[in-house]
Write a protein that holds these residues in place. Structure first.
Motif, PDB file in Angstrom:
ATOM      1  N   GLU A  35       0.847  -1.191   0.000  1.00 28.24           N
ATOM      2  CA  GLU A  35       0.000   0.000   0.000  1.00 28.24           C
ATOM      3  C   GLU A  35       0.880   1.238   0.000  1.00 28.24           C
ATOM      4  OE1 GLU A  35      -3.572   2.009   2.715  1.00 28.24           O
ATOM      5  OE2 GLU A  35      -2.518   0.213   3.383  1.00 28.24           O
ATOM      6  N   ASP A  36       0.520   2.227  -0.843  1.00 29.61           N
ATOM      7  CA  ASP A  36       1.287   3.470  -0.884  1.00 29.61           C
ATOM      8  C   ASP A  36       0.360   4.669  -0.817  1.00 29.61           C
ATOM      9  OD1 ASP A  36       0.698   4.693  -3.650  1.00 29.61           O
ATOM     10  OD2 ASP A  36       1.306   2.670  -4.223  1.00 29.61           O
ATOM     11  N   ASP A  37       0.944   5.813  -0.463  1.00 31.68           N
ATOM     12  CA  ASP A  37       0.219   7.081  -0.405  1.00 31.68           C
ATOM     13  C   ASP A  37       0.521   7.912  -1.640  1.00 31.68           C
ATOM     14  OD1 ASP A  37      -0.764   6.488   2.211  1.00 31.68           O
ATOM     15  OD2 ASP A  37       1.163   7.111   3.037  1.00 31.68           O
ATOM     16  N   GLY A  38       0.697   7.239  -2.769  1.00 31.93           N
ATOM     17  CA  GLY A  38       1.127   7.925  -3.981  1.00 31.93           C
ATOM     18  C   GLY A  38       0.016   8.640  -4.697  1.00 31.93           C
ATOM     19  N   VAL A  39       0.278   8.944  -5.967  1.00 32.61           N
ATOM     20  CA  VAL A  39      -0.618   9.773  -6.749  1.00 32.61           C
ATOM     21  C   VAL A  39      -1.930   9.079  -7.076  1.00 32.61           C
ATOM     22  CG1 VAL A  39       0.277   9.080  -9.000  1.00 32.61           C
ATOM     23  CG2 VAL A  39      -0.625  11.406  -8.689  1.00 32.61           C
ATOM     24  N   GLY A  40      -1.941   7.742  -7.069  1.00 34.09           N
ATOM     25  CA  GLY A  40      -3.168   7.002  -7.339  1.00 34.09           C
ATOM     26  C   GLY A  40      -3.572   7.028  -8.801  1.00 34.09           C
ATOM     27  N   LEU A  41      -4.679   6.313  -9.113  1.00 29.01           N
ATOM     28  CA  LEU A  41      -5.164   6.171 -10.484  1.00 29.01           C
ATOM     29  C   LEU A  41      -6.636   6.524 -10.558  1.00 29.01           C
ATOM     30  CD1 LEU A  41      -3.571   2.693 -11.340  1.00 29.01           C
ATOM     31  CD2 LEU A  41      -2.725   4.918 -12.071  1.00 29.01           C
TER      32      LEU A  41
END
Length: 616
Positions: free
Chosen positions: A80-86
């Motif tokens: 799980e990451d807190d990145g930019v997402g899709l």
């Protein structure tokens, strides 16, 4: 009538390639990736790139605001990451199209250099350990974006649906795998934790791991930054910290460490000097991280071939990984990095030579062969270190600088075998001879006058040596003539002449001077005998008359030789000459030919039989 092109050639129909996903995954597993374990590296890499894009959107966010969380309890693996997402459109465009990557989108093209991945096939590596990939993502680009769920299956099918934002309250992405039974080796909690440490220990974003245990505590995967990124109170403390890190990574205590820093390509790291010698030309793999992610532990191409006395661990920004992200792409940037790192190694040697002779002595004691290989091609290293390099000489192991002080003319042999033949006699005769048979040695000795203009270097040949052996008086020569004739007849099969001289040490009964030319002549002679009577026999026979022969030089100072030359019995004279030849051949330490081994055995038995008959 001629038909128009459109009538003669009906319009082609565009079609789409049909991709066999199972076949593609098999191709990846057997030909692109070295091991199924890379699935975790690919998931980490995607998460890091998503975080990089998120920081691009929110550059004011604190460094530790966004992170990566891993979970593995034996039944699932989750990243799980807190990145930019899709967004949903991103999912349809990028997750459902093999070979395309969101990191290539025009909207973030200007950030492309900040991403680790460049090929957009990393997610497929998850099929190496699971039959289904579940992705739940929410974009950070739109404040009220819904969550999007994508499920990809190993048979090539997939499904997409949108979910309420509450399904994922915060932007980012979660990838969940349900491992296959045959992938347990790579998906057990302990293994997932070890792999995350292996690949991600230098990542610049916080990464944690949770094994689902009752404690519920997540442990940091990369608790400490790279040691070269830490400020230390003193240079000594920094050197100790770098050495300790090298020992932790490579498993040996470095002889010394060299800090590496190439700002132009964003490269930092250390080179660890190996504490033990390694075979010449044996190249060690180096640990290369790209933007914190471990790329390879066997990156040989980062240093030139001659630098086999070090192992490096580096982290770089601008090096390009290959499609598998397990090696470096050979381009101008890599070539420039290799040259720059080579210069750093040269600079370390120069500093040691100028300011730390004890360190230099320890280094050369272990790695003199590596330095010799460098000095052959590097004039600066040659001038700096040739006087320090050890060589095998008739005065023992010595540097050329020391040796040239006591010998006006330095003679050098072309092989180890020739040095073994002449060392003791040459030393007693006052000749200064260097063993040039080892790799690089002969070439380096011949370059000595470049460093010491007054020195003279020459190749040692049999004539030079025999010229320094004292002849016997005429009366002694005549008295031994009959024996010498019988000895020449006995050794004619080896194309060996026999002479009588006096030389030190008196304990040496004989010296076999056996040049390369003489050995080549024996080969031609053997071929000539096989071709006897033909054209080649005539030609090779003529060559045989001109080529130098081996020489067995008997030492008149030796009591055994003085007794042997008085032998009148022909058979005993021949046997003693064969025994002296065999003993001299063994002392030369060169490989014996089958005929010589047979001669040694025969002469020993014949002498033993003669002694037994005499005693009976």
């Amino acid at each position: 009538m001629t038909l128009p092109d459109s009538a003669a050639h009906p319009a082609a129909t565009d079609r789409t390639f049909q991709v066999d996903l199972r076949g593609l995954v098999d191709l990846l597993s057997h030909h692109l990736y070295s091991s199924p374990r890379v699935y975790l590296r690919e998931l980490l890499q995607n998460a890091v790139d998503a975080l990089t894009a998120r920081h691009g959107l929110q550059p004011a966010a604190p460094a530790g605001e966004f992170g990566i969380r891993l979970y593995a309890d034996g039944s699932v693996v989750r990243v799980e990451d807190d990145g930019v997402g899709l967004t949903e459109a991103d999912v349809h465009t990028f997750l459902a199209t093999i070979g395309r990557s969101s990191k290539r989108a025009d909207r973030i093209a200007e950030q492309r250099a900040d991403f680790i991945g460049q090929f957009g096939i990393g997610l497929l590596s998850c099929f190496l350990v699971a039959d289904e990939i579940h992705v739940l993502s929410r974009s950070a680009r739109t404040p009220d974006a819904p969550a999007v769920e994508w499920r990809g299956r190993g048979d090539g099918s997939y499904s997409v649906r949108t979910l309420p934002a509450s399904a994922r309250p915060r932007p980012g992405t979660t990838v969940t795998l349900t491992p296959r039974a045959d992938a347990a080796e790579w998906t057990r909690p302990g293994q997932v934790h070890a792999l995350s440490r292996h690949f991600g220990s230098l990542l610049r974003h916080p990464v944690t791991f949770d094994d689902g245990s009752a404690s519920g505590l997540a442990v940091p995967v990369n608790p400490e930054p790279a040691p070269w990124a830490i400020t230390h109170p003193t240079p000594g403390a920094r050197a100790r910290a770098l050495a300790a890190y090298g020992e932790e990574v490579f498993g040996f205590t470095p002889l010394d460490t060299i800090e590496l820093d190439l700002p132009a390509v964003g490269l930092k790291g250390i080179a660890c000097i190996l504490p033990e010698a390694v075979p010449a030309g044996r190249r060690h793999g180096h640990r290369v991280h790209v933007k914190g992610m471990l790329l390879s532990e066997q990156a040989e191409e980062i240093l030139p071939d001659w630098a086999f006395f070090v192992r490096c661990v580096v982290d770089a920004e601008s090096l390009r990984p290959t499609a598998s992200r397990e090696a470096l792409y050979e381009d101008d940037t890599l070539a420039a990095v290799r040259d720059a790192l080579a210069e750093r190694l040269r600079a370390w040697i120069a500093r040691a030579a100028a300011g730390d002779p004890d360190l230099l002595a320890r280094f050369l004691q272990v790695h003199h062969l590596a330095v010799k290989s460098l000095a052959v091609h590097d004039d600066e290293i040659l001038r700096m270190l040739l006087p320090w390099l050890p060589f095998e000489t008739t005065d023992g192991h010595a540097t050329l600088d020391e040796f040239a002080r006591t010998h006006r003319t330095v003679l050098v042999t072309s092989s180890v075998e020739e040095f073994r033949q002449v060392a003791a006699i040459a030393s007693a005769a006052g000749l200064g001879v260097v063993n040039g048979g080892y790799t690089y040695d002969r070439e380096l000795v011949h370059r000595l006058p470049e460093i010491r203009p007054g020195a003279t270097v020459a190749d040692l040949d049999p004539e030079t040596l025999t010229a320094h052996l004292d002849p016997v008086d005429r009366e002694t020569e005549l008295a031994a003539a009959a024996y010498l004739g019988q000895a020449r007849d006995a050794l004619a099969v080896f194309d060996c002449d026999v002479a009588l001289r006096t030389f030190q040490p008196a304990s040496a009964p004989a010296l076999l001077v056996d040049s390369r030319e003489a050995r080549h002549e024996r080969t031609r002679s053997q071929l000539a005998r096989e071709q006897e009577g033909g054209l080649w026999g005539d030609i090779l026979g003529a060559l045989r008359q001109e080529a130098p022969r081996a020489q067995l030089i008997l030492n008149q100072l030796n009591p055994l030789v003085r007794t042997a030359v008085t032998i009148e019995e022909p058979e005993l004279a021949r046997t003693s000459a064969e025994a002296l030849y065999g003993q001299a051949a063994m002392l030369s330490r060169r490989p014996l030919r089958p005929a010589e081994s047979s001669l040694i055995n025969r002469s020993f038995l014949d002498l033993l039989a003669h002694a037994l008959r005499k005693d009976s």
